[in-house]
Design a protein around this motif. Structure first.
Motif, short mmCIF file in Angstrom:
data_model
loop_
_atom_site.label_atom_id
_atom_site.label_comp_id
_atom_site.label_asym_id
_atom_site.label_seq_id
_atom_site.Cartn_x
_atom_site.Cartn_y
_atom_site.Cartn_z
N UNK A 142 0.75 -1.25 -0.03
CA UNK A 142 0.05 0.15 0.12
C UNK A 142 0.83 1.36 -0.04
N UNK A 143 1.87 1.48 0.91
CA UNK A 143 2.97 2.60 0.69
C UNK A 143 3.45 2.84 -0.62
N UNK A 258 -12.01 5.21 -2.37
CA UNK A 258 -10.90 4.55 -3.24
C UNK A 258 -9.86 4.30 -2.41
N UNK A 259 -9.20 5.03 -1.66
CA UNK A 259 -8.16 4.75 -0.70
C UNK A 259 -8.20 3.88 0.05
N UNK A 287 -9.22 9.41 -11.44
CA UNK A 287 -8.45 8.18 -11.41
C UNK A 287 -7.10 8.29 -11.78
N UNK A 288 -6.60 9.16 -12.58
CA UNK A 288 -5.27 9.35 -12.88
C UNK A 288 -4.25 9.78 -11.60
N UNK A 289 -5.18 10.65 -10.70
CA UNK A 289 -4.55 11.15 -9.58
C UNK A 289 -4.01 9.92 -8.58
N UNK A 290 -4.62 8.94 -8.64
CA UNK A 290 -4.38 7.54 -7.73
C UNK A 290 -3.18 6.78 -8.46
#
Length: 313
Positions: A142-143, A258-259, A287-290
């Protein structure tokens, strides 16, 4: 190679699901139970194995009856279909023979392919629309994945709003549907029949334990701020449906949802989060920002002249 155009009554659904469930890519939209929930009945192109009759490749063709004849449509909540099975990547060379079986039989044709279908050139009369979804691989910790978020998202996640409760799992879909009706529903053009269809699909997913339904509520009032439906099918985690109130957006509730999904599934080998969209610029940016990247797929369309206009040049 034996390819046939079959009507729904001619399909062997057990053989169908055996083909879809072992194919790459993982396309839950093409399973018989998903199609029965969203389309009801469908025709299909089917390639069978000589001798055994095993389905090697299938192409679902959901059909509607119109005044002008039978029409191939893309059902709601069904982003990708196309060729699925051993020949899925070879659509470029097979498109002509496969479509030659289909196009004369229908007045209109619209089909969104899947990301593995490679169409080199469209047959005469067929229009190709290039589309894309967004994918985020979840095999890393995750990190590591979170480090790929944009700086603003990382900052907002470090400073959660005091009024934003924890992301919770819930079995109840009705609050989410009500929230969507009150917010995005009118602009999205969804009618009562679409919500009925989605309830049917949710029931099918819950029966197979493939649905993750999560929500965020106001920590003091209990008001629903945002909710999302995720589908976990083989190597895909699909962001199927979501809604947020104006207050929820202000408090970054969709971001938290989402996170939380990414945190739950991070470190899973081979798993990809498919955001199932990205054609609207503002949503694509979300979406792209994730750290998700665009993945192309094609949509094919064809309209046949009615018989009384065939003589025109």
């Amino acid at each position: 190679m034996s390819i046939r155009l079959l009507r729904f009554s001619e399909l062997d659904l057990a053989a169908w699901d055996a083909c879809v469930d072992s194919a790459l890519p993982a396309v839950p939209y093409a399973t018989s139970w998903w199609l029965q929930a969203t389309a009801g009945r469908w025709d299909a192109l089917v390639e069978t194995e000589p001798g055994t009759g095993r389905y090697l490749t299938v192409w679902p063709l959901p059909v509607k009856w119109r005044l002008w004849g039978r029409e191939i449509v893309q059902p709601p909540f069904t982003q990708q279909l196309g060729m699925i099975g051993v020949g899925a990547k070879m659509l470029g060379s097979l498109a002509g023979p496969w479509l030659a079986l289909v196009l004369p039989c229908y007045a209109r044709f619209y089909a969104q392919l899947n990301v593995e279908n490679r169409l080199v050139a469209a047959p005469a009369g067929v229009t190709v629309d290039n589309r894309h979804t967004y994918h985020l691989p979840l095999h890393q910790p995750y990190e590591t994945i979170q480090a790929g978020y944009c700086a603003d998202y990382r900052r907002r996640l470090r400073k959660p709003a005091a009024m934003l409760g924890q992301v919770q799992v819930t079995p109840e879909v009705e609050p989410l549907l009500t929230l969507f009706r009150q917010t995005q529903g009118p602009a999205a053009g969804l009618k009562s029949r679409h919500y009925t269809l989605l309830r049917r699909l949710v029931a099918a997913l819950q029966a197979r334990q493939l649905l993750e339904l999560h929500e965020v509520r106001h920590v003091h009032t209990g008001e629903l701020l945002a909710g999302a439906l995720f589908v976990r099918y083989r190597s895909r985690l699909i962001y199927l449906f979501a809604a947020a109130s104006a207050e929820g957006k202000k408090l970054a509730a969709p971001l938290a949802l989402v996170d939380a999904a990414i945190r739950r599934h991070a470190g899973t080998p081979g798993l990809v989060l498919d955001f199932e969209g990205g054609m609207i610029p503002s949503i694509a940016r979300f979406f792209a920002n994730f750290g998700a990247v665009p993945v192309p797929y094609a949509a094919l369309s064809f309209t046949q002249r009615p018989c009384y206009l065939q003589w025109l040049r």
